[in-house]
Design an enzyme around this catalytic site. Sequence first.
Site, PDB file in Angstrom:
ATOM      1  N   ARG A 164       0.827  -1.232   0.000  1.00 29.36           N
ATOM      2  CA  ARG A 164       0.000   0.000   0.000  1.00 29.36           C
ATOM      3  C   ARG A 164       0.852   1.270   0.000  1.00 29.36           C
ATOM      4  NH1 ARG A 164      -3.411  -2.842   3.855  1.00 29.36           N
ATOM      5  NH2 ARG A 164      -5.060  -3.837   2.643  1.00 29.36           N
ATOM      6  N   LYS A 193       3.410  11.481 -11.024  1.00 28.76           N
ATOM      7  CA  LYS A 193       2.533  10.697 -11.907  1.00 28.76           C
ATOM      8  C   LYS A 193       3.236   9.383 -12.212  1.00 28.76           C
ATOM      9  CE  LYS A 193      -0.256  14.039 -14.465  1.00 28.76           C
ATOM     10  NZ  LYS A 193      -0.520  14.638 -15.791  1.00 28.76           N
ATOM     11  N   GLU A 234      10.370  18.975 -24.228  1.00 31.65           N
ATOM     12  CA  GLU A 234       9.725  19.248 -22.936  1.00 31.65           C
ATOM     13  C   GLU A 234      10.364  20.476 -22.260  1.00 31.65           C
ATOM     14  OE1 GLU A 234       7.057  17.796 -21.725  1.00 31.65           O
ATOM     15  OE2 GLU A 234       6.932  15.778 -22.565  1.00 31.65           O
ATOM     16  N   LYS A 252       8.097  23.066 -12.965  1.00 32.76           N
ATOM     17  CA  LYS A 252       7.208  21.925 -12.716  1.00 32.76           C
ATOM     18  C   LYS A 252       6.866  21.840 -11.233  1.00 32.76           C
ATOM     19  CE  LYS A 252       5.772  17.415 -13.772  1.00 32.76           C
ATOM     20  NZ  LYS A 252       5.799  16.262 -14.638  1.00 32.76           N
ATOM     21  N   GLU A 255      -3.919  17.607 -10.810  1.00 34.34           N
ATOM     22  CA  GLU A 255      -4.406  18.110 -12.097  1.00 34.34           C
ATOM     23  C   GLU A 255      -5.898  18.432 -12.120  1.00 34.34           C
ATOM     24  OE1 GLU A 255      -2.231  16.534 -15.429  1.00 34.34           O
ATOM     25  OE2 GLU A 255      -3.947  16.880 -16.730  1.00 34.34           O
ATOM     26  N   ARG A 305      -2.153  22.293 -13.489  1.00 32.04           N
ATOM     27  CA  ARG A 305      -1.214  21.260 -13.934  1.00 32.04           C
ATOM     28  C   ARG A 305      -1.425  20.914 -15.402  1.00 32.04           C
ATOM     29  NH1 ARG A 305       1.341  16.148 -10.640  1.00 32.04           N
ATOM     30  NH2 ARG A 305       2.566  15.370 -12.393  1.00 32.04           N
ATOM     31  N   ASN A 364       0.558  20.223 -20.272  1.00 31.96           N
ATOM     32  CA  ASN A 364       0.201  19.479 -21.483  1.00 31.96           C
ATOM     33  C   ASN A 364       0.235  20.347 -22.733  1.00 31.96           C
ATOM     34  OD1 ASN A 364      -0.291  17.060 -20.077  1.00 31.96           O
ATOM     35  ND2 ASN A 364      -2.244  17.904 -19.390  1.00 31.96           N
ATOM     36  N   HIS A 422       0.581  18.763 -26.081  1.00 31.13           N
ATOM     37  CA  HIS A 422       0.384  17.325 -25.920  1.00 31.13           C
ATOM     38  C   HIS A 422      -0.875  16.789 -26.592  1.00 31.13           C
ATOM     39  CE1 HIS A 422       3.702  17.645 -23.175  1.00 31.13           C
ATOM     40  NE2 HIS A 422       3.633  16.377 -22.835  1.00 31.13           N
ATOM     41  N   HIS A 432      -0.381  13.665 -28.775  1.00 26.03           N
ATOM     42  CA  HIS A 432      -1.000  12.356 -28.538  1.00 26.03           C
ATOM     43  C   HIS A 432      -1.659  11.832 -29.811  1.00 26.03           C
ATOM     44  CE1 HIS A 432      -1.147  13.256 -23.948  1.00 26.03           C
ATOM     45  NE2 HIS A 432       0.013  12.770 -24.343  1.00 26.03           N
ATOM     46  N   HIS A 444       8.125  10.723 -28.096  1.00 23.13           N
ATOM     47  CA  HIS A 444       7.161  11.589 -27.401  1.00 23.13           C
ATOM     48  C   HIS A 444       7.589  13.061 -27.422  1.00 23.13           C
ATOM     49  CE1 HIS A 444       4.217  12.965 -24.512  1.00 23.13           C
ATOM     50  NE2 HIS A 444       5.196  13.456 -23.778  1.00 23.13           N
TER      51      HIS A 444
END
Length: 369
Positions: A122, A144, A186, A228, A238, A242, A246, A249, A253, A267
């Site tokens: 956990r 993330k 990035e 960041k 987010e 946040r 993106n 992005h 994507h 990416h």
Amino acid sequence: MTEVVHVALGNRSYDIQLGHGLLADAGGLISQIMDRPKVAIVTDATVAALHLHDLKTSLDAAGIASSELILPPGEATKSWEHLTQTVEWLLSQKVERNDVVVAFGGGVVGDLVGFAAAILRRGVRYVQIPTSLLAQVDSSVGGKTAINSSFGKNLIGAFHQPSLVLADIAVLGTMTPRDFLAGYGEVVKYGLLGDADFFDWLETHGPALAQGDADARLQAVKRSCQMKADIVARDETEKGDRALLNLGHTFCHALEAATGYSDRLLHGEGVAIGCALAFETSARLGLCSQEDPSRVREHLAAMGTKLDLSDIPGDLPSAEDLFGLMGQDKKVVDGEIAFIMAKGIGQSFVTRDVPADVVKGVLRDALNR
Ligand code: GLY
């Protein structure tokens, strides 16, 4: 010289330590957060061949025992299969609730190991030691964690903050130029989304940074991490700001899906192309001046990153189909796509109010460029 960026998240706060040759200090730095002198390292075969010896030497010198699991490199490792393998291995190493797991690699290892640490007993603590530019400026910071599903990338995961991030700028020297420049997509994103001065600085220092200038690399990684860290501290999960991370992005994507998440488009390359398209869309909507997308394009061209859709080898789908793929993005709510648009360089904002026809027009022109 070691630089420190603090990520302020209450009892989940942590430091990002940055420096040239920092791997040699990893043992001493990790020992400050551990309860017993023992860590389990998860890495991939490429990073292990280049850098594992240095990490283990540093841990040894600090009196820390270590064992390692070496996974295959590549995006396919972010799978249920390798998650199971990692968790079972950590259990076989008798990793306890108060122990520390080390994620040593690029974005794939960081995301997978972070998720394994989130669910093991956990939740156990983990240290990110990112070895790629993309991981140092983005994926290792902010908690993330994820694996991929047949339904899409990063769809199974958790928010689980690391306890420490160690970014050794020297290890970037072993990256291929293509991977390094992809990570730069990035870096430039941070200037474009919220810091015009940083974008100015990148216009001046970007070429030297790409050539290997150690101080320029350190400053760029540090500024990216600061930005960041600020955004994550404001909006960890987010719900708002946040999403600015993106920028580029949504286009990216769609292009990654269209190219089958293959070597045709990395990416970060998609992020660079996506940032140029996001600025072009913003200009057509009258949000920013036409000079802004030109400046973005000029800088990306000077850096030698992918910039145009024609830089992607092979055929691409039509503008209609690419727009359809944007609708598969995980930020879509009630069928509405979230776009990050810009009022100028360093002035991005989130909006769902972008007419489909304008986006399709931008894509159509980009396909014909
Ligand atoms: N890479 C985007 C984020 O961490 O939110």
